[in-house]
Write a protein that holds these residues in place. Structure first.
Motif, mmCIF file in Angstrom:
data_model
loop_
_atom_site.group_PDB
_atom_site.id
_atom_site.type_symbol
_atom_site.label_atom_id
_atom_site.label_comp_id
_atom_site.label_asym_id
_atom_site.label_seq_id
_atom_site.Cartn_x
_atom_site.Cartn_y
_atom_site.Cartn_z
ATOM 1 N N PRO A 130 0.794 -1.240 0.000
ATOM 2 C CA PRO A 130 0.000 0.000 0.000
ATOM 3 C C PRO A 130 0.826 1.289 0.000
ATOM 4 O O PRO A 130 0.297 2.351 -0.311
ATOM 5 N N ASN A 185 1.092 6.681 2.963
ATOM 6 C CA ASN A 185 0.481 6.806 4.288
ATOM 7 C C ASN A 185 1.224 5.887 5.259
ATOM 8 O O ASN A 185 0.732 4.825 5.645
ATOM 9 N N MET A 236 -0.373 4.894 8.655
ATOM 10 C CA MET A 236 -1.419 3.865 8.579
ATOM 11 C C MET A 236 -0.798 2.484 8.384
ATOM 12 O O MET A 236 -1.221 1.511 9.001
ATOM 13 N N GLU A 237 0.232 2.421 7.525
ATOM 14 C CA GLU A 237 0.925 1.145 7.309
ATOM 15 C C GLU A 237 1.458 0.627 8.647
ATOM 16 O O GLU A 237 1.336 -0.546 8.972
ATOM 17 N N ILE A 254 -1.350 -0.738 10.734
ATOM 18 C CA ILE A 254 -1.868 -2.011 10.210
ATOM 19 C C ILE A 254 -0.875 -3.148 10.524
ATOM 20 O O ILE A 254 -1.260 -4.245 10.932
ATOM 21 N N GLU A 287 -1.249 -4.204 13.958
ATOM 22 C CA GLU A 287 -2.433 -5.061 14.102
ATOM 23 C C GLU A 287 -2.129 -6.489 13.657
ATOM 24 O O GLU A 287 -2.727 -7.437 14.151
#
Lengths: 352, 254, 285
Positions: free
Chosen positions: B187, B215, B218-219, B222, B225
């Motif tokens: 991404p 981004n 955000m990476e 994620i 997570e």
């Protein structure tokens, strides 16, 4: 409408029979957990939804509006030539109602005043055989008005337990059925009852529901909402939602030059309005500068702008964008937040 | 029109990008027919130090002598093209995890490190003007060949300005990140490789460098997570892009 | 259902026609007026357009971009394209040279609604390169002079070096059937014989009847705002203010989405929009 019955134990025979109308493509396993429309060599490998909902990675658009498509060949000596290569007939088996609606939507986009010849030359070579389905957690076609389809198919198969009631949509579909001999049977009272029972039960099977009524106006009011900034921070602008969306059709066009430095090809490829370069003009000015602007643009095009053009949202509720988003953006959740939640979404400033 | 004079040069690196050019087996004769290859260290002797139309340079600048070499190449070339992750974003030589150079030398070489004459590793653009860059570790053959075509035509090459995910989905790949929880930099990484790694169920390593406006935050979240530790994520992101301003500075103070 | 089988698939709308540069006149240091003609004589003679429309111009291998037509449809057999070097394709176009071939398709876009405008006065307000599409409208009006009441041209450029169609526009000042007001913002060596200032200052010199005038504007974004304020002050209805908008266009035929603004496509719904359209479209200017 002509309706016949295809007993389930004849399904594979019928798929085999369809090969005489063109290369049959149907959902089959792709990768480890997914499925995709692929050419059928063994009908027993075709997935028809008995083992759960089937969401092909890419929708049907890949057949007509190719991910990468050579439009023209050029050379200083011969000028520009159409690079389209004639394709054989195809029969696409096992298409869900939402995906058929999506193709009807793309048909409108690619026709009109200017007809996209590349799309329609392929489109007219393809027969579509639809099939009923049972929604999973991400499906919301019921809310988008695309859970039933009355046009856009040659045949449509509706599951009635021991077989399918086959609606015949076109003359070509009639040929397919008529030439199938005793694979097809008539249908009886019990089939009608089962069909009606399933139709009536269908709406209750949806776990995801959303009310789009008046959404265009609400989106106008929420144009400056903080939600766009929040989503802009979350979104990767990776383009996945656009690639997998059955109604996204943006494309970019570029020339590629061969090693002789003068001949070459003009290619178009799937693009996304989420990309920074999408609205950037020569000289560098960008009409949608931030990620939030672009996220909003895409969302508004689906749920507001397309309404203005064609009288319905372009979203068909297939659930692909939400399933595949690497940033876990839940697109139905977005609609709900904007539409229903009167506390967490609000405009940044008063509108004039 | 005379054929453009082209040189292919190497600084500190594995020379994989030069090898990739040699690997253009089917097109090599056509390439040699289109350009006048006056310097290509890996493939030929009798290389000439003459003025060039195009210089392709791979590798990282890690020694003072390489700065001089690079500047000389720049001075005698109309166009300078950085090729590969090392030349464009520093590559593996530039991984430092924000540690001081002297300390790094000692960690790797012990006391002998004091005698290693390396300077802070740099991408080419940190020392000279770079006209454009072909990304990747190594570069992709098709991008190199396309680039030659464009340059012969008189234009700068067109390269994708979007992330790997787009190419990956155009190929109808199953998502390794979403479906298989495999850490993947797709991404936030520039496309151009035709999603080489994810097509084989490997997460993208980011060798094409971060895409414009990546981004990264955000990476990062994620990846967390997906169960990765902070330093693991930081290391993953720095492997090929340690000198990229988009990545660099994101993890200070981890 | 759309009967796609019946749609004519014979004409490929993406296929450019061969076109030749027959003359080029430098305008500024980065802008050139090219006179071009389609190679196929039949096509060249039958080519017709509306003022305000554009064509898609291809430089083989470099790509395609939209260029507004700078000549009036009243002049047949050739097309004028005023092209500023602003990117890959326009740079390459400037390098083509005299007599070179290139690709052209179109015309596209809506153009000015001349049939509605006729019978009214015409106010043309242009800034910088914005004169290019308006030159088509200007000459359309002058060649059909009896169809319009007053014709007023206001054109402002940054300085003399940036002034397009200088000889042609200056010579209009000798005509009494068109009021020609030309300004430059800067005149460091005092060599400009006309007014120095902004185009908005020219409104003091004219008497406009907003009820019977259409205003056509094209120029940089900042000019739009100031000129529109002036026009609204004069009492112009929003529907009588016509703007020509620039967007990225790849296909020119309403398919690729690059030029979309809300549910409008600049390429087929525009590039000419009324101010009323514009304020109802987000992110338009």
């Amino acid at each position: 409408m002509k309706i016949v019955k295809l007993p389930k134990n004849k399904t594979n025979d019928f798929i085999e029979h369809l090969q005489s109308f063109g290369e049959v493509h149907a959902p089959q396993k792709k990768g480890k957990k997914s499925c995709a429309f692929q050419p059928v060599t063994d009908p027993s490998k075709v997935l028809i939804g008995e083992e759960g909902f089937l969401r092909t990675i890419l929708p049907l658009k890949k057949y007509f509006h190719k991910p990468v498509d050579t439009l023209l060949k050029f050379s200083p000596k011969t000028g520009f030539e159409d690079a389209y290569e004639e394709e054989g007939n195809k029969v696409i088996f096992g298409v869900h109602s939402c995906d058929i609606h999506a193709i009807l939507s793309l048909d409108r986009v690619f026709s009109g005043k200017y007809v996209d010849t590349y799309y329609f030359r392929r489109r007219k070579k393809v027969a579509i055989i639809g099939i009923s389905c049972v929604p999973d957690d991400l499906c919301y076609c019921q809310s988008m008005g695309t859970s039933f389809v009355e046009e856009g198919f040659d045949l449509f198969l509706s599951d009635v337990g021991d077989g399918y009631l086959v609606k015949v949509g076109t003359s070509l579909g009639d040929d397919m059925v008529s030439s199938a001999g005793d694979m097809m049977t008539g249908y009886g009272d019990s089939d009608i009852n089962e069909y009606k029972r399933r139709i009536n039960e269908f709406p209750s099977l949806f776990k995801t529901k959303v009310d789009e009524a008046d959404l265009p106006a609400i989106l106008d009011m929420e144009y400056k909402s903080e939600i766009w900034e929040e989503m802009g921070n979350r979104c990767f602008n990776c383009g996945i939602c656009s690639m997998v969306c059955p109604t996204c059709f943006c494309f970019d066009v570029n020339d590629e030059v061969c090693l002789d430095g003068e001949t070459g090809e003009r290619k178009r490829c799937w693009d996304s309005c989420l990309f920074k370069s999408h609205a950037m003009v020569a000289g560098g000015h960008n009409f949608r500068e931030s990620r939030a602007d672009r996220f909003k643009h895409r969302f508004l095009h689906k749920h507001q702008a397309f309404m203005g053009d064609f009288g319905r949202p372009s979203c068909v509720g297939c659930g692909r964008c939400t399933q595949d988003c690497p940033a876990d953006i839940h697109f139905v959740g977005m609609v709900k937040r904007i539409k229903d939640d009167i506390t967490c979404v609000h405009s940044g400033e008063e509108e004039k | 029109m005379p054929k453009p004079k082209v040189g292919i040069f190497s600084l500190t690196c594995c020379e994989g990008c030069q090898l990739e050019i040699l690997n253009c087996e089917d097109e090599l004769l056509d390439i040699l027919g289109a350009i006048d290859l006056v310097s290509f260290g890996m493939a030929q002797s009798n290389n000439l130090d003459i003025d060039l139309d195009i210089a392709f340079v791979e590798g990282t600048v890690v020694q003072r002598s390489e700065v001089a070499i690079l500047k000389k190449i720049r001075d005698r070339s109309k166009l300078l093209v950085a090729i590969g992750a090392c030349a464009t974003n520093g590559g593996v030589a530039a991984i430092d995890y924000d540690k001081d150079r002297e300390e790094l030398k000692r960690i790797v070489y012990g006391e002998a490190g004091d005698f290693i004459p390396s300077i802070t590793p740099a991408a080419l653009h940190e020392h000279v003007k770079v006209d454009f860059a072909l990304q990747g570790c190594p570069i992709e053959k098709h991008q190199f060949i396309n680039a030659i075509g464009y340059l012969l035509h008189g234009d700068l090459p067109l390269l994708p300005e979007y992330p790997v995910c787009t190419e990956c989905k155009r190929k109808e790949n199953e998502c390794v990140l979403v479906q298989h929880n495999i850490p993947c930099m797709g991404p936030i990484t520039s496309a151009g490789c035709d999603a080489r790694c994810p097509s084989h169920y490997l997460g993208c390593d980011g060798c094409f460098g971060p895409v414009d406006e990546a981004n990264v935050a955000m990476e990062y979240s994620i990846m967390k997570e997906k169960g990765m530790a902070d330093d693991e994520i930081s290391r993953m992101m720095q492997v090929f892009a340690a000198k990229s301003p988009i990545i660099k500075g994101q993890f200070k103070g981890d | 259902m759309i009967d796609f089988a019946r749609k004519s698939l014979l004409d490929n709308p993406y296929l450019p026609q061969q076109c030749r540069i027959v003359a080029s006149t430098p305008q500024t240091d980065d802008t050139m007026l090219f006179r071009v003609r389609l190679e196929d004589d039949r096509l060249a003679e039958s080519f017709s357009h509306m003022p305000g429309q554009f064509v898609q111009v291809t430089v083989m291998g470099s790509g395609e971009c939209p260029i507004s037509i700078a000549s009036s449809p009243t002049r047949h057999g050739f097309i004028d394209l005023c092209i500023r070097k602003a990117g890959r394709v326009t740079d390459a176009f400037h390098n083509l040279g005299q007599n070179a071939l290139f690709g052209l398709r179109g015309p596209y876009g809506n153009g000015y609604p001349v049939e509605v405008m006729e019978g009214n006065s015409l106010l043309i307000v242009a800034g910088g390169i914005g004169m290019a599409p308006l030159r088509s409208l200007l000459w359309y009006a002058l060649d059909h002079r009896s169809r319009f009441k007053d014709v007023i041209l206001m054109y402002g450029a940054r300085d003399q070096e940036d002034f397009l169609f200088k000889g042609e526009l200056l010579s209009l000042q000798g005509r009494d059937d068109v009021k020609t007001l030309l300004v430059v913002e800067k005149d460091p060596d005092n060599s400009w014989e006309g007014d120095v200032g902004f185009v908005t200052e020219l409104f003091d010199d004219v008497d406009l009847d907003p009820e019977t005038t259409y205003a056509a504007i094209c120029g940089p974004p900042v000019m739009y705002k100031n000129v529109i304020d002036k026009l609204l002050d004069c009492g112009f209805s929003k529907g009588r203010i016509l703007m020509s908008l620039e967007r990225k266009m790849k296909c020119g035929i309403g398919k690729c989405m690059h030029c979309s603004v809300g549910f409008k496509y600049t390429c087929i719904d525009g590039p000419i929009f009324t101010y009323w359209d514009a304020i109802n479209m987000r992110e338009i200017i």
